[in-house]
Scaffold this active site. Structure first.
Site, PDB file in Angstrom:
ATOM      1  N   GLU A 198      20.681  -2.909 104.786  1.00 33.87           N
ATOM      2  CA  GLU A 198      21.373  -3.788 106.415  1.00 33.87           C
ATOM      3  C   GLU A 198      21.464  -3.632 107.374  1.00 33.87           C
ATOM      4  OE1 GLU A 198      24.588  -5.265 104.189  1.00 33.87           O
ATOM      5  OE2 GLU A 198      23.130  -6.259 102.203  1.00 33.87           O
TER       6      GLU A 198
ATOM      7  N   ASN B 221      16.427  -1.269 102.415  1.00 35.30           N
ATOM      8  CA  ASN B 221      17.038  -2.810 101.289  1.00 35.30           C
ATOM      9  C   ASN B 221      17.493  -3.843 102.577  1.00 35.30           C
ATOM     10  OD1 ASN B 221      17.577  -3.495  99.166  1.00 35.30           O
ATOM     11  ND2 ASN B 221      19.855  -3.444  99.312  1.00 35.30           N
TER      12      ASN B 221
ATOM     13  N   HIS C  56      18.830 -12.990  97.641  1.00 38.15           N
ATOM     14  CA  HIS C  56      19.352 -13.299  97.491  1.00 38.15           C
ATOM     15  C   HIS C  56      19.503 -14.729  98.006  1.00 38.15           C
ATOM     16  CE1 HIS C  56      23.041 -10.159  96.804  1.00 38.15           C
ATOM     17  NE2 HIS C  56      22.407  -9.541  97.380  1.00 38.15           N
TER      18      HIS C  56
ATOM     19  N   GLU D  84      18.756  -7.115  94.251  1.00 45.51           N
ATOM     20  CA  GLU D  84      19.615  -7.655  94.035  1.00 45.51           C
ATOM     21  C   GLU D  84      19.945  -8.957  94.089  1.00 45.51           C
ATOM     22  OE1 GLU D  84      22.812  -6.294  97.550  1.00 45.51           O
ATOM     23  OE2 GLU D  84      22.075  -4.459  97.686  1.00 45.51           O
TER      24      GLU D  84
ATOM     25  N   ASP E  61      20.084 -12.415  92.623  1.00 50.13           N
ATOM     26  CA  ASP E  61      20.558 -13.873  92.331  1.00 50.13           C
ATOM     27  C   ASP E  61      20.597 -15.061  92.695  1.00 50.13           C
ATOM     28  OD1 ASP E  61      22.499 -13.141  94.514  1.00 50.13           O
ATOM     29  OD2 ASP E  61      23.711 -12.494  93.346  1.00 50.13           O
TER      30      ASP E  61
HETATM   31  O1  G2I Z   1      27.633  -8.904  99.357  1.00 46.22           O
HETATM   32  C1  G2I Z   1      26.674  -8.665  98.003  1.00 46.22           C
HETATM   33  C2  G2I Z   1      26.196  -7.918  98.892  1.00 46.22           C
HETATM   34  C3  G2I Z   1      25.034  -7.668 100.246  1.00 46.22           C
HETATM   35  N1  G2I Z   1      24.251  -6.449  99.840  1.00 46.22           N
HETATM   36  C4  G2I Z   1      24.735  -5.144  99.590  1.00 46.22           C
HETATM   37  C5  G2I Z   1      25.421  -4.948  98.675  1.00 46.22           C
HETATM   38  O2  G2I Z   1      26.372  -4.044  97.952  1.00 46.22           O
HETATM   39  C6  G2I Z   1      27.053  -6.069  97.817  1.00 46.22           C
HETATM   40  O3  G2I Z   1      27.596  -5.971  97.023  1.00 46.22           O
HETATM   41  C7  G2I Z   1      28.624  -6.734  97.006  1.00 46.22           C
HETATM   42  C8  G2I Z   1      29.502  -6.500  96.139  1.00 46.22           C
HETATM   43  O4  G2I Z   1      29.203  -7.056  94.627  1.00 46.22           O
HETATM   44  C9  G2I Z   1      30.674  -7.081  95.931  1.00 46.22           C
HETATM   45  O5  G2I Z   1      31.536  -6.844  94.902  1.00 46.22           O
HETATM   46  O6  G2I Z   1      29.084  -5.841  98.145  1.00 46.22           O
HETATM   47  C10 G2I Z   1      30.744  -6.151  98.036  1.00 46.22           C
HETATM   48  C11 G2I Z   1      31.608  -5.793  99.611  1.00 46.22           C
HETATM   49  O7  G2I Z   1      30.402  -6.147 100.729  1.00 46.22           O
HETATM   50  C12 G2I Z   1      30.993  -5.952  97.280  1.00 46.22           C
HETATM   51  O8  G2I Z   1      32.990  -6.803  97.629  1.00 46.22           O
HETATM   52  C13 G2I Z   1      33.696  -5.421  96.853  1.00 46.22           C
HETATM   53  C14 G2I Z   1      35.356  -6.645  97.903  1.00 46.22           C
HETATM   54  O9  G2I Z   1      35.111  -6.503  99.107  1.00 46.22           O
HETATM   55  C15 G2I Z   1      36.741  -5.640  98.105  1.00 46.22           C
HETATM   56  O10 G2I Z   1      37.363  -6.101  98.018  1.00 46.22           O
HETATM   57  C16 G2I Z   1      36.677  -5.448  96.381  1.00 46.22           C
HETATM   58  O11 G2I Z   1      37.145  -3.986  96.235  1.00 46.22           O
HETATM   59  O12 G2I Z   1      33.974  -5.386  96.508  1.00 46.22           O
HETATM   60  C17 G2I Z   1      35.168  -4.691  95.570  1.00 46.22           C
HETATM   61  C18 G2I Z   1      35.018  -3.607  94.532  1.00 46.22           C
HETATM   62  O13 G2I Z   1      35.454  -5.131  93.491  1.00 46.22           O
END
Ligand code: G2I
Length: 331
Positions: A171, A215, A252, A278, A280
């Site tokens: 990103e 990515n 996404h 990724e 969805d």
């Molecule tokens: O935002 C969707 C994805 C976009 N591309 C990069 C990916 O790495 C990203 O994944 C998401 C995860 O699915 C989330 O699970 O990335 C987020 C963070 O930018 C993730 O969220 C984080 C929460 O912000 C935190 O508060 C939490 O502690 O997940 C953490 C673990 O559960």
């Protein structure tokens, strides 16, 4: 009302719809007769992973270590998918929370399970502007560069020879602005735009066996300015011999753009693989199932589209669960 006349209760998709989603993807891979969108996945005598493997591809999912005590979750992962991406566990905050102190506990939980089942593992992600520890903020440019290379060496070194592909840089491009504009981040501010190339060169040295990916999201439309920027970078890297092997289309979305397959093809034509990293898709019903079918078909139609990863297994733990975007509902 759901497709079987069952009212969907909160955030839960009726079982018929779940089957339709999986069948939509399966039909594109070729296991089901094309119009069989309402057939249960079981009727395919196969799974998503097995269907993808028939053409040398994978069908994977993002998995979170915190859910590994849920036996239905793990059973679904093991049954349907032959590739995994750790949803958060290989990010910088998890793997190097303090400088040069590497921790792989939860990442290894996911990776070792996958290795034991013969699944491919995508590494996500080495250099990103998000989910990075605060100790990076106070470093000089020289120090930050050294920290970036040390992180790449430490994390890739831990899994050396075992990872299918790494999201080396995630990103980095801006959503707006002129073609090729990078997002302002600690990386651009201190290291300049060359940080991407530096990261890829360090990554190749750290694990020559891993495919190295760039990515990003919103690079699904072949003509979008963000896509053009990434395209130009990959073309330039290939021309100058900067190591890059793949582009990750996060995907996404609500619907794949009409030129989605053409977009995959244009990256493939530069000499890199394309991975849908990724996926969805928000929505529901036959529109959503058809979107899954079209994405899967687009990948199948381009030889260098290596595989598909959906960003989670069940809607209930999706980062966008309100959209019920995944192949399996909360049950
Ligand atoms: O935002 C969707 C994805 C976009 N591309 C990069 C990916 O790495 C990203 O994944 C998401 C995860 O699915 C989330 O699970 O990335 C987020 C963070 O930018 C993730 O969220 C984080 C929460 O912000 C935190 O508060 C939490 O502690 O997940 C953490 C673990 O559960």
């Amino acid at each position: 009302m759901g497709v079987n006349g069952v009212p969907p209760d909160q955030g839960r998709r009726p079982a018929g719809n779940r089957r339709m989603l999986v069948a939509g993807a399966l039909s594109a891979i070729g296991l089901l007769a094309a119009p069989a969108l309402t057939a249960p996945a079981d009727a395919a005598a196969g799974t998503l992973g097995a269907a993808a493997a028939q053409s040398g591809r994978y069908f994977g999912a993002a998995v979170a270590a915190g859910h590994l005590n849920d036996s239905t979750y793990v059973a679904t992962w093991d049954r349907e998918f032959n590739q995994v991406t750790a949803e958060n566990e290989m990010k910088w905050t998890s793997t190097e929370p303090n400088r040069n102190q590497f921790t792989f506990g939860s990442a290894d939980q996911i990776a070792n399970h996958a290795f034991s089942k013969g699944m491919k593992v995508r590494g996500h992600t080495l250099v990103w502007h998000a989910q990075i520890p605060t100790w990076l903020n106070n470093l000089s440019a020289t120090d930050l560069r050294a920290a970036m290379v040390n992180h790449i060496n430490g994390v890739m070194g831990h899994y050396k020879g075992k990872i299918y592909s790494w999201d080396v840089v995630n990103e980095a491009f801006n959503d707006g602005g002129a073609v090729g504009t990078l997002r302002s981040s600690i990386w651009t501010q201190k290291l300049g735009n060359g940080f991407i190339e530096e990261a890829f060169r360090a990554a190749r040295a750290a694990d020559p066996a891993a495919k190295l990916c760039y990515n990003d999201y919103n690079i699904d439309d072949a003509n979008a300015s963000k896509t053009r920027g990434v395209y130009n970078m990959v073309k330039d890297f290939k021309a100058r011999g900067v190591p890059i092997d793949c582009v990750g289309l996060q995907s996404h979305f609500g619907n794949p753009p009409a030129n989605y397959q053409a977009n995959i093809q244009q990256f493939a034509d530069l000499g890199v693989d394309v991975q849908i990293t990724e996926l969805d898709i928000g929505g529901g019903g036959s529109t959503q199932a058809d979107a899954y079918r079209r994405v899967t078909q687009a990948c199948v139609n381009v030889p260098r589209c290596a595989g598909i990863t959906v960003w989670g297994i069940t809607d209930k733990w999706s980062w966008r669960s309100g959209d019920t975007p995944l192949l399996f509902d909360g049950n």
